[in-house]
Design a protein around this motif. Structure first.
Motif, short mmCIF file in Angstrom:
data_model
loop_
_atom_site.label_atom_id
_atom_site.label_comp_id
_atom_site.label_asym_id
_atom_site.label_seq_id
_atom_site.Cartn_x
_atom_site.Cartn_y
_atom_site.Cartn_z
N ARG A 17 22.68 11.10 -11.53
CA ARG A 17 22.12 10.82 -12.85
C ARG A 17 20.61 10.61 -12.81
NH1 ARG A 17 25.87 6.43 -15.68
NH2 ARG A 17 24.70 7.12 -17.49
N ASP A 18 20.01 10.73 -11.63
CA ASP A 18 18.57 10.55 -11.52
C ASP A 18 17.80 11.53 -12.40
OD1 ASP A 18 19.04 8.54 -9.74
OD2 ASP A 18 18.31 9.60 -7.97
N GLU A 19 18.36 12.74 -12.57
CA GLU A 19 17.65 13.75 -13.36
C GLU A 19 17.52 13.34 -14.83
OE1 GLU A 19 19.71 17.41 -14.54
OE2 GLU A 19 21.45 16.70 -13.38
N PHE A 20 18.38 12.44 -15.29
CA PHE A 20 18.30 11.96 -16.67
C PHE A 20 17.59 10.63 -16.78
CE2 PHE A 20 22.37 14.39 -16.45
CZ PHE A 20 21.98 15.46 -17.25
N ARG A 21 17.63 9.83 -15.71
CA ARG A 21 17.09 8.46 -15.80
C ARG A 21 15.72 8.30 -15.14
NH1 ARG A 21 22.29 4.32 -15.52
NH2 ARG A 21 23.28 5.16 -17.38
N HIS A 22 15.32 9.26 -14.33
CA HIS A 22 13.97 9.28 -13.76
C HIS A 22 13.54 7.92 -13.20
CE1 HIS A 22 14.26 12.15 -17.22
NE2 HIS A 22 13.91 12.99 -16.26
N ALA B 64 0.82 -1.21 0.00
CA ALA B 64 0.00 0.00 0.00
C ALA B 64 0.86 1.26 0.00
CB ALA B 64 -0.93 -0.01 1.21
N THR B 65 2.07 1.16 0.53
CA THR B 65 2.95 2.34 0.60
C THR B 65 4.11 2.21 -0.38
OG1 THR B 65 4.22 1.32 2.40
CG2 THR B 65 2.38 2.74 3.02
N ALA B 66 3.88 1.46 -1.48
CA ALA B 66 4.94 1.19 -2.44
C ALA B 66 5.66 2.44 -2.96
CB ALA B 66 4.39 0.37 -3.61
N LEU C 29 10.02 3.29 -12.99
CA LEU C 29 9.61 2.05 -12.33
C LEU C 29 8.12 2.06 -12.00
CD1 LEU C 29 12.73 1.49 -10.05
CD2 LEU C 29 12.09 0.20 -12.11
N GLU C 30 7.59 3.22 -11.65
CA GLU C 30 6.14 3.31 -11.39
C GLU C 30 5.36 3.10 -12.68
OE1 GLU C 30 5.73 7.09 -9.50
OE2 GLU C 30 6.44 6.37 -7.56
N LEU D 66 9.65 3.08 -2.63
CA LEU D 66 10.48 3.27 -3.81
C LEU D 66 11.30 4.55 -3.68
CD1 LEU D 66 11.38 2.38 -6.59
CD2 LEU D 66 9.36 3.52 -7.55
N GLN D 67 10.69 5.61 -3.24
CA GLN D 67 11.42 6.86 -3.08
C GLN D 67 12.49 6.74 -2.00
OE1 GLN D 67 10.83 9.45 -5.31
NE2 GLN D 67 12.83 10.01 -4.49
N GLN D 68 12.19 5.99 -0.96
CA GLN D 68 13.19 5.75 0.08
C GLN D 68 14.42 5.04 -0.49
OE1 GLN D 68 11.44 3.72 3.45
NE2 GLN D 68 9.75 5.20 3.57
N ALA D 69 14.17 4.05 -1.34
CA ALA D 69 15.28 3.34 -1.96
C ALA D 69 16.09 4.26 -2.87
CB ALA D 69 14.76 2.14 -2.75
N ILE D 70 15.39 5.13 -3.59
CA ILE D 70 16.08 6.06 -4.49
C ILE D 70 16.89 7.08 -3.71
CG2 ILE D 70 15.67 7.93 -6.16
CD1 ILE D 70 13.23 6.25 -7.12
N ASP D 71 16.36 7.51 -2.57
CA ASP D 71 17.03 8.54 -1.77
C ASP D 71 18.08 7.97 -0.82
OD1 ASP D 71 15.40 10.42 -2.95
OD2 ASP D 71 13.95 10.45 -1.30
#
Length: 282
Positions: A53-58, A31-33, A63-64, A37-42
């Protein structure tokens, strides 16, 4: 090792690992996916250069778009140094399962051996990677990326051009066949690659690193996939896809060195298509 033995090794993954994905009822985690996901990215476990490189690879939007969940069984194709693995591994660790289909262990190419060894060391030593199951992938080979019809999702990021330049249409089609076999009915194939404008000659795919979106769709559909959706989340209208050293002229490679460095840095990373395919349920 034969295909049969490789498959047996995959099928006998410890139950403590496979059990992470056995629960069929929705969980609070699911429910809090997006938050997970943002926690993993951050996460600070990701390298600073990769986060830059997140600004280019989004990664979040990509993934969403593919529909990933923390409970998913995912196959990441040719993870290389683990740019996306740094996100996928911790995200899937508790409830899902991640297969990393890396270069074959018996490859004769020195670069492949170095890349795989570095990745294996990270699986051994990095707690975030500890639940990753490393398998093998190569087009036109007897590789087994995951047990048949076991995966909810297969993801490949900027790889089609390598298969095409190495083995042509046959290699790309074979790769898609391997993905189809690994996916459950209803499973998702997510594809991202550098986009060659449709009006350009097909021959430009042979060495530029750019691929036509129509070609990727045709190859996927030829083995039975259905195109579910397209996204422009990784588009870059500043990229003309016409550079002296192909896609490697642009960041992060900057293949011309200091020549026109500011020009190509200003363009940013390549224009990319993002495609979501589905394996039919019947």
């Amino acid at each position: 090792m034969t295909v049969r033995n490789r498959l047996l090794n995959l099928l006998f993954i410890p139950l403590t690992v496979l059990g992470l994905n056995a629960c069929s009822e929705p969980s609070e985690t699911t429910a809090t996916a997006p938050n997970l996901l943002q926690q993993a990215i951050d996460s600070e476990t990701r390298s600073a250069s990769n986060r830059a490189r997140d600004e280019f690879r989004h990664p979040a939007e990509t993934l969403e778009f593919f529909g990933i969940q923390p409970t998913s069984t995912v196959v990441e194709i040719s993870p290389g140094g683990g740019w996306y693995t740094e996100i996928l591994a911790p995200y899937l660790k508790d409830e899902g399962l991640l297969y990393a289909a890396h270069f074959p262990a018996n490859s004769s190419r020195e670069y492949y051996q170095r890349s795989r060894q570095a990745f294996m060391e990270r699986v051994t030593n990095d707690a975030a990677f500890s639940a990753v199951v490393v398998t093998e992938f190569a087009p036109l080979s007897d590789s087994v990326i995951a047990p048949p019809e076991s995966a909810d999702m297969v993801l490949t990021f900027r790889n089609l051009h390598n298969w095409y330049m190495g083995g042509g249409e046959e290699a790309v089609q074979d790769a898609f066949m391997q993905f189809y076999s690994a996916l459950k009915p209803g499973g998702v194939l997510g594809v991202v690659d550098h986009r060659l404008p449709e009006m350009r000659p097909d021959e430009d795919m042979a060495s530029s690193g750019y691929m036509k979106e129509s070609f990727a769709i045709a190859m996927a559909e030829s083995v039975g996939f259905e195109l579910a959706a397209r996204s422009e989340v990784n588009a870059n209208p500043n990229d003309t896809a016409d550079h002296p050293r192909g896609v490697w002229t642009l960041p992060p490679t900057l293949g011309l060195g200091d020549d026109d460095r500011e020009k190509y840095t200003a363009i940013g990373e390549s224009d990319r298509f993002t495609l979501k395919f589905v394996k039919p349920k019947s």
